[in-house]
Design an enzyme around this catalytic site. Structure first.
Site, PDB file in Angstrom:
ATOM      1  N   ASN A   1       0.845  -1.194   0.000  1.00 21.34           N
ATOM      2  CA  ASN A   1       0.000   0.000   0.000  1.00 21.34           C
ATOM      3  C   ASN A   1       0.883   1.248   0.000  1.00 21.34           C
ATOM      4  OD1 ASN A   1      -2.103   1.748   0.268  1.00 21.34           O
ATOM      5  ND2 ASN A   1      -2.527   1.262   2.397  1.00 21.34           N
ATOM      6  N   CYS A   2       0.870   1.970  -1.095  1.00 24.22           N
ATOM      7  CA  CYS A   2       1.792   3.104  -1.242  1.00 24.22           C
ATOM      8  C   CYS A   2       1.081   4.452  -1.198  1.00 24.22           C
ATOM      9  CB  CYS A   2       2.540   3.001  -2.557  1.00 24.22           C
ATOM     10  SG  CYS A   2       3.440   1.466  -2.745  1.00 24.22           S
ATOM     11  N   VAL A   3      -0.229   4.480  -1.084  1.00 20.01           N
ATOM     12  CA  VAL A   3      -0.961   5.744  -1.145  1.00 20.01           C
ATOM     13  C   VAL A   3      -1.514   6.076   0.234  1.00 20.01           C
ATOM     14  CG1 VAL A   3      -2.804   6.991  -2.316  1.00 20.01           C
ATOM     15  CG2 VAL A   3      -1.562   5.217  -3.519  1.00 20.01           C
TER      16      VAL A   3
END
Lengths: 428, 125
Positions: free
Chosen positions: A241-243
């Site tokens: 999960n990068c956001v």
């Protein structure tokens, strides 16, 4: 299931000829680490940098933070289903390089986000400013698409953490902590007079840059299920999960989930911590209904008096959170929800995109819209340019002198919804 | 069930038109939500959450939503969700200037929106 965590306290990190832990210092053989990462043909090159507490260093854009760990006794290995076989982990003995972390940065997409300042006012808002960080700045091969790029960075971080963790395998830990979950009926028998409590953890699961993996399985393709909390301490859940930097759960957060640690702390004293349920946060509304139905059904099956529910992310997960809360409350089980807020810069707006009167016990990780000015740092690791187009930044937020005006949402872990930070709000 | 994908994302139109009926509008994020709200008032039902993704409404210009297109009785659950989503979006864009993104960043936003709605579509089919 019983797990011993042996914490090896890491007070410094340095480059050296051999990767090892000696006198509470982690030495890293840079070349060996680079060669390991570059085994992935999708990575063209990687720079390895060190960032220590108190240094005038800014790391951005941060993708994931991972704590080095190694299995010493018991079945399986770290990050099962991803780096190790899918053996059930969570028992035996695991060593932890406590105070060290691997941080991955990379420009997967142009508007990236996630700032970790190692000193100054911004450092107070991220727990990762207190760690001795080994930072990977990865360059993908030319033309690599976003999905493959994200995966390459994710794997580089996990492999590096496992590699560094190995250095602690034969080191005597500075402290040992024990965590034990009993089979449900035995747990109920053991503390018959304490309120039975379970933990429902919601996992981000929507698509590119919004994913979580359980034993290597994409969480969006799972039904809500039971998991032993100690399995998570061995890396059963990892982040893709990068956001939403402020309220995503990095792999470090999963490994050190404070709700699990606090429930163990109170187990046998104030509560009987009998189990844990994981559930996803999909975009399809029927999936939301199905997953929350299952979370409620499993809570009822466990026969608990109360549950703690933690959220991940913003917007549509608010709907999952309220569905979980309402459905579990309607089973006659008390709930406490853990979330964060987007309440506007003045904090006066509605905090969540969904609400219900049954959600009457709420712990907040703080207001992600609060504005902060981050002074310039002497050293930048990663890429500064994306800061102009960072979540929580705005046009012109990167000033000529290198200072940045951003909302807290730009800072990695600032309003974490597991409560792994300092911010909260209280009602008087 | 007649499913309909409403979007302002040209990449979604290009990639998914063979899998599902796509109605493409050249409007902004908030206006896509309003198009969906109007459909709900005619009797359509929401199938995906309008606030999909953690990319904030003032950042990404793109939004894709899948509905079950029908006429008849108003679906109150759908109406509640779309109205709350419109309120949240207005809160987020209030006082923020619209950023002029480069074409590379626009493409990134399109790819993320496509990934999210395509994953939802896989569940629906």
């Amino acid at each position: 299931m019983r797990l011993e965590l042996g914490n090896i306290l890491i007070k410094d990190v340095q480059f050296g000829d051999v990767t090892k832990v000696e006198n509470n210092t982690l030495f890293v053989n840079k070349e060996e680490l680079i060669n390991l990462i570059c085994e992935d043909e999708n990575i063209k090159s990687v720079e390895v940098e060190l960032a220590k507490p108190g240094e005038s260093t800014r790391i951005t854009p941060v993708k994931d933070v991972i704590e080095p760990r190694v299995k010493v006794e018991g079945p399986g290995g770290i990050f099962p289903g991803v780096l190790s076989k899918v053996d059930t982990v969570g028992s035996g003995k695991t060593h932890v390089l406590k105070g060290a972390a691997v941080v991955t940065t990379g420009k997967v997409v142009g508007f990236q986000e996630g700032i970790v300042d190692m000193t100054g006012p911004g450092a107070e808002y991220t727990p990762f400013s207190k760690l001795n960080n080994v930072v990977l700045v990865c360059q993908p091969k030319d033309g690599l698409k976003q999905h493959e790029h994200e995966k390459a960075l994710r794997m580089a971080g996990l492999k590096s953490a496992a590699y560094l963790g190995e250095a602690g395998k034969d080191v005597t830990p500075d402290e040992v902590k024990e965590y034990e979950s009993l089979p449900l009926l035995k747990s109920v028998e053991k503390y018959p007079n304490l309120p039975k409590v379970a933990y429902v953890q919601m996992l981000q699961s929507q698509g590119l840059l919004h994913d979580t993996y359980v034993y290597g399985v994409d969480a969006k393709q799972t039904l809500s299920t039971l998991i032993n909390p100690t399995e998570i301490m061995d890396g059963a859940i990892i982040s893709g999960n990068c956001v939403s930097a402020c309220d995503k759960n990095t792999t470090y957060h999963h490994l050190n989930n404070p709700i699990i640690h606090d429930l163990f702390e109170k187990h046998g004293k104030e509560v009987n911590f009998v189990g844990m349920i994981i559930t996803n946060e999909n975009v399809y509304l029927a999936d939301k209904e199905r997953s929350s139905n299952w979370a409620a059904k499993l809570s009822e099956y466990l026969g608990v008096d109360g549950v703690v529910i933690s959220q991940e992310g913003f917007g549509n997960p608010d709907t999952d959170l309220i569905m979980n809360c309402v459905k579990i409350e309607k089973k006659g089980i008390k709930t406490v929800i853990v979330t964060d807020e987007y309440a506007g810069r003045d904090g006066a707006s509605q905090s969540l995109a969904d609400a219900d009167s049954l959600a009457n016990a709420v712990v907040t990780g703080g207001n992600a819209n609060e504005v902060i000015e981050l002074p310039p740092m002497d050293k930048i690791i990663g890429y500064t340019q994306p800061v102009n187009s960072i979540a929580g930044g705005f046009d012109g937020s990167l000033k000529e002198d290198g200072s940045i005006v951003v909302e807290l949402q730009a800072i990695t872990g600032a309003t974490n919804e597991l409560g792994f930070n300092k911010l909260t709000a209280k009602g008087y | 069930m007649k499913t309909l994908l409403i979007t302002n994302n040209p990449l979604v139109k290009e990639e998914l038109s063979e899998k599902i009926t796509v109605k493409y509008y050249e409007v902004d994020y908030l206006e896509i939500l309003e198009v969906v709200r109007d459909e709900i008032h005619k009797g359509s039902k929401l199938l995906t959450h309008p606030l999909s993704g953690s990319v904030k409404p003032y950042e990404t210009p793109y939004k894709s939503i899948i509905i079950e297109e029908k006429q008849g009785e108003l679906d109150m659950d759908s109406l509640m969700i779309i109205e709350q989503s419109i309120d949240t979006t207005k809160k987020f864009i209030k006082g923020k200037e619209v950023t002029e993104w480069t074409s590379e960043i626009k493409e990134d936003f399109q790819v993320i929106d496509l990934s999210i709605i395509n994953n939802a579509l896989s569940s629906i089919k």
